[in-house]
Design a protein around this motif. Structure first.
Motif, mmCIF file in Angstrom:
data_model
loop_
_atom_site.group_PDB
_atom_site.id
_atom_site.type_symbol
_atom_site.label_atom_id
_atom_site.label_comp_id
_atom_site.label_asym_id
_atom_site.label_seq_id
_atom_site.Cartn_x
_atom_site.Cartn_y
_atom_site.Cartn_z
ATOM 1 N N PHE A 72 0.841 -1.191 0.000
ATOM 2 C CA PHE A 72 0.000 0.000 0.000
ATOM 3 C C PHE A 72 0.880 1.246 0.000
ATOM 4 N N SER A 73 0.477 2.243 -0.770
ATOM 5 C CA SER A 73 1.091 3.570 -0.670
ATOM 6 C C SER A 73 -0.039 4.565 -0.406
ATOM 7 N N PHE A 74 0.279 5.599 0.341
ATOM 8 C CA PHE A 74 -0.720 6.569 0.783
ATOM 9 C C PHE A 74 -0.323 7.959 0.305
ATOM 10 N N LYS A 75 -1.272 8.657 -0.325
ATOM 11 C CA LYS A 75 -1.024 10.016 -0.799
ATOM 12 C C LYS A 75 -2.116 10.932 -0.272
ATOM 13 N N GLN A 76 -1.709 11.925 0.511
ATOM 14 C CA GLN A 76 -2.667 12.911 0.999
ATOM 15 C C GLN A 76 -3.002 13.869 -0.140
ATOM 16 N N LEU A 77 -4.287 13.969 -0.445
ATOM 17 C CA LEU A 77 -4.734 14.817 -1.539
ATOM 18 C C LEU A 77 -5.050 16.221 -1.041
ATOM 19 N N GLU A 78 -4.776 17.195 -1.885
ATOM 20 C CA GLU A 78 -5.050 18.592 -1.570
ATOM 21 C C GLU A 78 -6.530 18.881 -1.823
ATOM 22 N N ILE A 79 -7.209 19.419 -0.814
ATOM 23 C CA ILE A 79 -8.611 19.811 -1.001
ATOM 24 C C ILE A 79 -8.839 21.282 -0.643
ATOM 25 N N GLY A 80 -7.836 21.934 -0.088
ATOM 26 C CA GLY A 80 -7.989 23.315 0.354
ATOM 27 C C GLY A 80 -8.050 24.330 -0.772
ATOM 28 N N ASP A 81 -7.645 23.941 -1.967
ATOM 29 C CA ASP A 81 -7.649 24.875 -3.092
ATOM 30 C C ASP A 81 -8.859 24.712 -4.010
ATOM 31 N N LEU A 82 -9.789 23.865 -3.622
ATOM 32 C CA LEU A 82 -10.976 23.657 -4.462
ATOM 33 C C LEU A 82 -11.921 24.845 -4.348
ATOM 34 N N PRO A 83 -12.543 25.237 -5.447
ATOM 35 C CA PRO A 83 -13.548 26.304 -5.346
ATOM 36 C C PRO A 83 -14.783 25.769 -4.612
ATOM 37 N N LEU A 84 -15.570 26.657 -4.057
ATOM 38 C CA LEU A 84 -16.847 26.225 -3.496
ATOM 39 C C LEU A 84 -17.667 25.624 -4.627
ATOM 40 N N TYR A 85 -18.276 24.474 -4.353
ATOM 41 C CA TYR A 85 -19.024 23.812 -5.410
ATOM 42 C C TYR A 85 -20.161 24.697 -5.908
ATOM 43 N N ASN A 86 -20.262 24.803 -7.235
ATOM 44 C CA ASN A 86 -21.310 25.573 -7.890
ATOM 45 C C ASN A 86 -21.714 24.795 -9.137
#
Length: 182
Positions: free
Chosen positions: A34-48
């Motif tokens: 297994f390999s683990f990668k933390q994904l970036e979610i702080g740069d996502l626009p507010l969903y529209n």
């Protein structure tokens, strides 16, 4: 290259987040394949929904990283008795437009830590409700509502001795879940 690439979604943006530390320490308990990668979610626009036909590059990146993964690991704090808004926003962005849900079918584990006595029980419950709708098969047992207190992490940032056996068991069950459903 690991056989199982796990997308790790941490529901906190805070630099010194207990949940980011937990995600990093849990990855060290994972099996060798297994390999683990933390994904970036702080740069996502507010969903529209108006943007469904022209999603932001950050949304496309998230969806691509999810597509490349064989499993999901959600590590989340609890904000006001629910999941953090940034996590819900990531779920919404990557599940749209309708019919293009990047989460669907990916086996998941849900865990989190908080300084509160009940850990992240309610955030996890709300997250599990959303994941069920998004067609994400989620490990039901064992549950892990981790109380963030002294000794949870050792000096090196690993899981401390008092919690290691419990969290190793959780990770072993999670890994078996991913292997069964990936």
């Amino acid at each position: 290259m690991s056989q199982y690439q796990i997308a790790v979604i941490v529901g906190s943006l805070r630099k010194d987040s207990f949940n980011r530390k937990l995600a990093t320490a849990l990855a060290k308990l994972g099996p060798q394949d297994f390999s683990f990668k933390q994904l970036e979610i702080g740069d996502l626009p507010l969903y529209n929904q108006d943007e469904d036909a022209n999603q932001a590059d950050s949304v496309k990146r998230l969806k691509s990283e999810l597509a490349a993964s064989q499993g999901l690991l959600f590590v989340t704090p609890e904000y006001n008795r629910s999941m953090p808004g940034v996590l819900k926003n990531a779920l919404d962005n990557a599940s749209r437009p309708y019919g293009q849900n990047a989460w669907a079918g990916k086996p998941a584990g849900v865990i989190g830590t908080s300084i509160g006595a009940i850990g992240t029980a309610l955030a996890q419950q709300h997250l599990r409700n959303v994941l069920a709708y998004l067609d994400v098969p989620t490990l039901a047992q064992p549950e892990a509502f981790i109380h963030a207190k002294e000794g949870l992490f050792d000096e090196a940032g690993n899981i401390g001795a008092g919690s290691k056996e419990f969290l190793q068991n959780w990770m072993d069950q999670y890994a078996a879940w991913v292997k069964k459903h990936a």
